[in-house]
Design a protein around this motif. Structure first.
Motif, short mmCIF file in Angstrom:
data_model
loop_
_atom_site.label_atom_id
_atom_site.label_comp_id
_atom_site.label_asym_id
_atom_site.label_seq_id
_atom_site.Cartn_x
_atom_site.Cartn_y
_atom_site.Cartn_z
N LEU A 132 1.05 -1.18 -0.03
CA LEU A 132 0.19 0.03 -0.02
C LEU A 132 0.81 1.40 -0.05
N ASP A 133 2.06 1.40 0.71
CA ASP A 133 2.78 2.42 1.02
C ASP A 133 3.87 2.44 -0.37
N ALA B 180 -11.99 -14.56 1.89
CA ALA B 180 -12.59 -13.83 3.36
C ALA B 180 -11.58 -12.55 3.48
N PHE B 181 -10.51 -12.44 2.65
CA PHE B 181 -9.57 -11.38 2.80
C PHE B 181 -9.88 -10.36 1.38
N HIS B 182 -10.58 -10.69 0.60
CA HIS B 182 -10.94 -9.66 -0.59
C HIS B 182 -11.37 -8.33 -0.15
N ALA B 183 -12.26 -8.12 0.78
CA ALA B 183 -12.74 -6.98 1.06
C ALA B 183 -11.83 -5.82 1.84
N VAL C 171 -10.35 -2.99 -0.46
CA VAL C 171 -10.47 -1.50 0.15
C VAL C 171 -9.39 -0.63 0.51
N ALA C 172 -8.45 -1.49 1.22
CA ALA C 172 -7.25 -0.78 1.66
C ALA C 172 -6.44 -0.22 0.46
N ALA C 173 -6.51 -1.09 -0.40
CA ALA C 173 -5.57 -0.66 -1.85
C ALA C 173 -6.03 0.53 -2.50
N LEU C 174 -7.64 0.36 -2.49
CA LEU C 174 -8.11 1.62 -3.24
C LEU C 174 -8.08 2.98 -2.44
N MET D 55 -16.92 -2.57 -0.62
CA MET D 55 -15.72 -2.35 -1.93
C MET D 55 -16.27 -1.62 -3.05
N ALA D 56 -17.77 -1.82 -3.50
CA ALA D 56 -18.15 -0.86 -4.43
C ALA D 56 -18.10 0.60 -3.96
N ALA D 57 -18.26 0.83 -2.98
CA ALA D 57 -18.32 2.22 -2.43
C ALA D 57 -16.93 2.56 -2.37
N ALA D 58 -15.77 2.00 -1.92
CA ALA D 58 -14.50 2.23 -1.95
C ALA D 58 -14.06 2.73 -3.09
N ALA D 59 -14.61 2.00 -4.24
CA ALA D 59 -14.03 2.18 -5.63
C ALA D 59 -14.72 3.37 -6.19
N ARG D 60 -15.95 3.57 -5.95
CA ARG D 60 -16.57 4.83 -6.32
C ARG D 60 -15.90 6.13 -5.81
N ARG D 61 -15.63 5.85 -4.56
CA ARG D 61 -14.80 7.14 -3.87
C ARG D 61 -13.56 7.32 -4.40
#
Ligand code: NAD
Length: 370
Positions: A68-69, A83-86, A90-93, A115-121
């Motif tokens: 991420l950094d 189980a880890f995808h979200a 989200v952290a990556a986005l 996840m969808a909301a994080a992508a939109r944001r």
């Protein structure tokens, strides 16, 4: 032009598949800058180091958050268990990376929505790993349907079957845990749903049955564990546009290795396809003399784009990993602002909503509107 910087989380079955795609996309297509394989993450530093050497990544880490950094990384492939995808996507986005995440989005609908909301944001490209829609055969079937080659479609049947869980003695692993989802529905049914979504649209209403062929499985430690989800699912659906559809998924179907069989019936003909014979399809057109009517078997060829980017010779065939290379090219296209043939997180969420509606219909024993 400098190529995209790539980070990869997970190096199992799908992790290798993504790595091969990132390695191969520029050479295959010849029209994008070569991605830079910056760093990969695994569960521990030792595995990560070994895998980075195998898969061609410059760096490695036993902590996925290091990606991420890393300012050199533009896109993160998430290929860990469901189980880890979200958490990872989200952290990556939120770290400003584009994301290529394996299916399904997440076992819980609320996480898929996050996840969808994080992508939109984030305004970043976020694409799901629905590789089967990339098959040149599927793309051509879509064109045939749009051109009316089989008239108005009235009935679709799709089956997805494999036998990796058919043996009652197959060891318990993460795919049998409730934390990975419902089982056949979000492990398998999502793939046929991805195909239906690009060919016809999403389900409008559904009713499902699910079953567990085996109540428990042996564990590596020597005992046994209760199977926490369902390896079989059978679903009736009404799709957008009113098409009647049937979906069956089975992870315990002996003899089936990679079956995703589509039968599409229309007012003027029919189309058959099976992923186990992914380089061909059958077309029946109810025209001409009835004495010669029958299914024509068509082998893929350079005319079925983008087959031509792989091989100039017809009938020689693509493979499963090639679909991932095509998906990778589409993802890069989306990042470059081209119109891309992908299932993004917003469309992916529609698939998750269907799956959850199916599971609810099973519990409540009734039709559910999606
Ligand atoms: N698109 C497809 O056709 C397709 C096919 C198979 C699997 N999948 C999906 O791909 C995903 C992975 O499945 P798989 O079969 O590759 O699983 P796998 O078990 O083969 O690989 C998962 C990898 O993730 C690693 N991992 C787990 N936790 C991690 C963490 N915290 N940090 C870094 N690495 C971690 C594991 O060590 C392993 O190498 C699943 O979501 C599955 O549904 C998609």
């Amino acid at each position: 032009m400098s190529g995209l910087g790539i980070g990869l989380i997970g190096t199992g079955y799908m992790g290798k598949c993504h790595a091969l795609a990132w390695n191969g996309v520029a050479s295959t297509f010849g029209d994008v800058a070569r991605p830079r394989l910056v760093s990969l993450a695994e569960v521990d530093a030792e595995t990560a180091t070994r895998k980075a050497a195998e898969l061609g990544f410059a760096k490695s880490t036993g902590n996925w958050r290091d990606l991420l950094d890393d300012p050199d990384i533009d896109v993160i492939s998430v290929t860990t268990p469901n189980a880890f995808h979200a958490e990872m996507a989200v952290a990556a986005l939120e770290a400003g990376k584009h994301v290529w995440c394996e299916k399904p989005m997440a076992p819980a609908l609320v996480d898929a929505e996050r996840m969808a909301a994080a992508a939109r944001r984030a305004g970043k490209v976020a694409v799901m790993g629905y590789n089967y829609i990339q098959n040149p055969v599927i793309r051509h079937i879509r064109t045939l349907i749009q051109e009316g080659a089989i008239g108005a479609v009235n009935h679709v049947r799709v089956e997805m079957d494999e036998d990796f869980m058919a043996d009652p003695q197959a060891l318990f692993y993460w795919k049998s845990e409730a934390s990975s989802g419902y089982g056949a529905l979000d492990d398998f049914a999502v793939h046929p749903l991805s195909l239906l979504s690009v060919l016809f649209g999403h389900p409008k209403s559904v009713i499902a049955d699910m079953a567990k062929p085996y109540a428990e499985r042996p564990t590596a430690a020597g005992g046994a564990r209760k199977v926490e989800n369902h390896d079989l699912a059978s679903v009736l659906m009404r799709l957008e546009g009113g098409v009647s559809a049937v979906l069956m998924a089975n992870r315990s179907a002996w003899g089936r290795k990679s079956r995703i069989a589509l039968q599409i019936y229309g007012s003027k003909g029919a189309i058959l396809f099976d992923q186990e014979r992914m380089n061909e399809f059958e077309l029946y057109q109810a025209s001409g003399r009835s004495t010669e009517q029958g299914f024509a078997r068509v082998l893929t060829a350079p005319a079925h784009k983008p087959y031509d980017r792989f091989i100039p010779a017809p009938g020689h065939g693509l493979g499963f990993n090639d679909l991932k290379i095509i998906e990778c090219r589409e993802l890069i296209g989306a990042i470059q602002g081209e119109s891309a043939h992908v299932i993004d997180f917003q469309q992916g969420l529609r698939i998750e909503q269907s799956v959850h509606a199916m599971a609810r219909s099973f519990v409540e024993r009734r039709w559910i509107d999606v």
